[in-house]
Design an enzyme around this catalytic site. Structure first.
Site, short mmCIF file in Angstrom:
data_model
loop_
_atom_site.label_atom_id
_atom_site.label_comp_id
_atom_site.label_asym_id
_atom_site.label_seq_id
_atom_site.Cartn_x
_atom_site.Cartn_y
_atom_site.Cartn_z
CG ASP A 17 -2.10 -0.85 1.15
OD1 ASP A 17 -2.92 -0.60 0.26
OD2 ASP A 17 -2.24 -1.77 1.97
CG ASP A 76 -9.59 -3.19 2.65
OD1 ASP A 76 -8.38 -3.38 2.83
OD2 ASP A 76 -10.14 -2.08 2.81
NE ARG A 93 -6.35 6.05 2.15
CZ ARG A 93 -6.94 4.90 2.45
NH1 ARG A 93 -7.81 4.84 3.45
NH2 ARG A 93 -6.69 3.82 1.75
NE ARG A 144 0.88 0.03 4.21
CZ ARG A 144 -0.12 0.50 4.93
NH1 ARG A 144 0.12 1.38 5.89
NH2 ARG A 144 -1.36 0.10 4.72
CE LYS A 156 -6.13 1.74 -1.65
NZ LYS A 156 -5.06 1.24 -0.78
CG HIS A 157 -11.30 0.90 -0.43
ND1 HIS A 157 -10.90 2.23 -0.33
CD2 HIS A 157 -10.35 0.17 0.21
CE1 HIS A 157 -9.77 2.28 0.36
NE2 HIS A 157 -9.41 1.04 0.71
CG HIS A 209 -8.73 0.37 9.21
ND1 HIS A 209 -8.99 1.32 8.25
CD2 HIS A 209 -7.67 -0.34 8.75
CE1 HIS A 209 -8.12 1.21 7.27
NE2 HIS A 209 -7.30 0.20 7.54
#
Length: 335
Positions: free
Chosen positions: A63, A251, A139, A71, A169-170, A182
């Protein structure tokens, strides 16, 4: 080959991981910040995963959207801007924004390809709505479906030029969620007519090689199950209404929006019509449970995987990394 993408625990494979992954033969792997130390270390890790699988085109995901979802981070790697930067430029100069997104995607892909990563979980095609969870926020490429599609297409194309497959996505859209999946299960209560704008970017990019579902309940389509677990949403909306025929992954099934054990969630997602399960956290007991409960990848899954990876086969248009970054930054400076 098992239709699952597993996480890895650290900078290199443990002996237990080597033995398990060799036996389970997952479709691919996903890397997180815990796996990203240096260029040399990451390349050694991805080389070891490919050697273990025996597949040169093994999907190794990350990601790396830019902004707060990254990351590979400074000082080892440069920071990249979030989607909102390109949205702001689009207000001033749409063509320049598209060119900036394409250059950004290509530079990003070059950085990933250098360490052996060949799939990036981007671009985000969620249409941002007012007063919703900040889980999407900056985002997104904005609140206009056509703009989101145009900038998403540019990023996809840039990444392909750099040798990396993109994941839209998503799907079918996370932009209306009032809570963060999450931590909780979002319910979207608007009618089907209102959801047309959420679908538009995915419909325009229906030929994307890979897609990722969202853990969101769309009450207009299925009042009980989130998209990831809903055969109705997957067959009628994602495969039907949108027309997406790429590789469809979930996901992360560890997200709190879904309930049950890891194996139960994986089995339900595959039964609903997802091609591949994404299990990110490298917990051995959960990975063993998943591998024991799911069957082999279907012929349709394998065919979609092969088509997706073929889009970057023999990619040689790498460009000049510094020149691409300079082009992007010069364009973004127009705002």
């Amino acid at each position: 080959m098992k239709p699952v993408i597993f996480g890895v625990s650290g900078h290199e494979l443990t002996s237990d991981e080597r033995a398990f992954f060799k036996a389970a033969d997952p479709l691919g792997y996903i890397l997180f910040r815990r796996n990203c130390g240096t260029v040399a270390q990451m390349k050694a890790l991805t080389d070891s995963l490919r050697a273990l699988s025996g597949r040169a085109d093994l999907p190794i995901l990350i990601d790396q959207e830019g902004g707060r979802v990254a990351r590979m981070v400074p000082p080892e790697w440069p920071a990249f801007p979030a989607g909102a930067a390109f949205d702001a430029l689009y207000d001033v100069a749409p063509i320049s924004a598209i060119e900036a997104a394409r250059a950004n995607g290509q530079a990003l892909a070059m950085m990933l390809a250098e360490v052996g990563v060949n799939v990036n979980c981007a671009p985000l095609l969620d249409v941002r709505q007012a007063d919703v969870t900040p889980a999407i926020g900056d985002r997104a490429f904005g609140g206009d479906p056509m703009r989101v599609a145009a900038l998403g297409q540019a990023m996809l194309e840039g990444m392909r030029r750099g040798g990396v497959v993109g994941v839209v996505k998503h799907v079918p859209g996370h932009g209306r969620a009032l809570v963060d999946s999450h931590y909780d299960l979002p319910h979207v209560k608007v009618d089907a007519a209102a959801l047309e704008s959420d679908l538009e970017p995915f419909t325009r990019l229906a030929d994307a090689p890979m897609g990722m579902t969202c853990h969101v309940v769309f009450e207009a389509w299925d009042p009980e199950l989130p998209a990831t677990l809903s055969s109705e949403v997957i067959s009628e909306i994602i495969r039907g209404r949108i027309g997406f025929d790429g590789l469809l992954m979930t996901d992360d099934i560890d997200m709190k929006a879904l309930s049950g054990t890891a194996g139960e969630k994986a089995s339900r997602a595959l039964a609903a019509g997802c091609d591949v399960v994404l299990d990110c956290w490298a917990r051995m007991d959960e990975m063993v449970e998943i591998a024991g409960l799911i069957g082999d990848a279907t012929p349709e899954c394998v065919a979609r995987l092969e088509r997706a990876m073929a889009t970057i086969a023999g990619t040689s248009e790498t460009g000049d990394f510094d020149a691409l970054i300079a082009k992007r930054d010069a364009l973004l400076a127009l705002v």
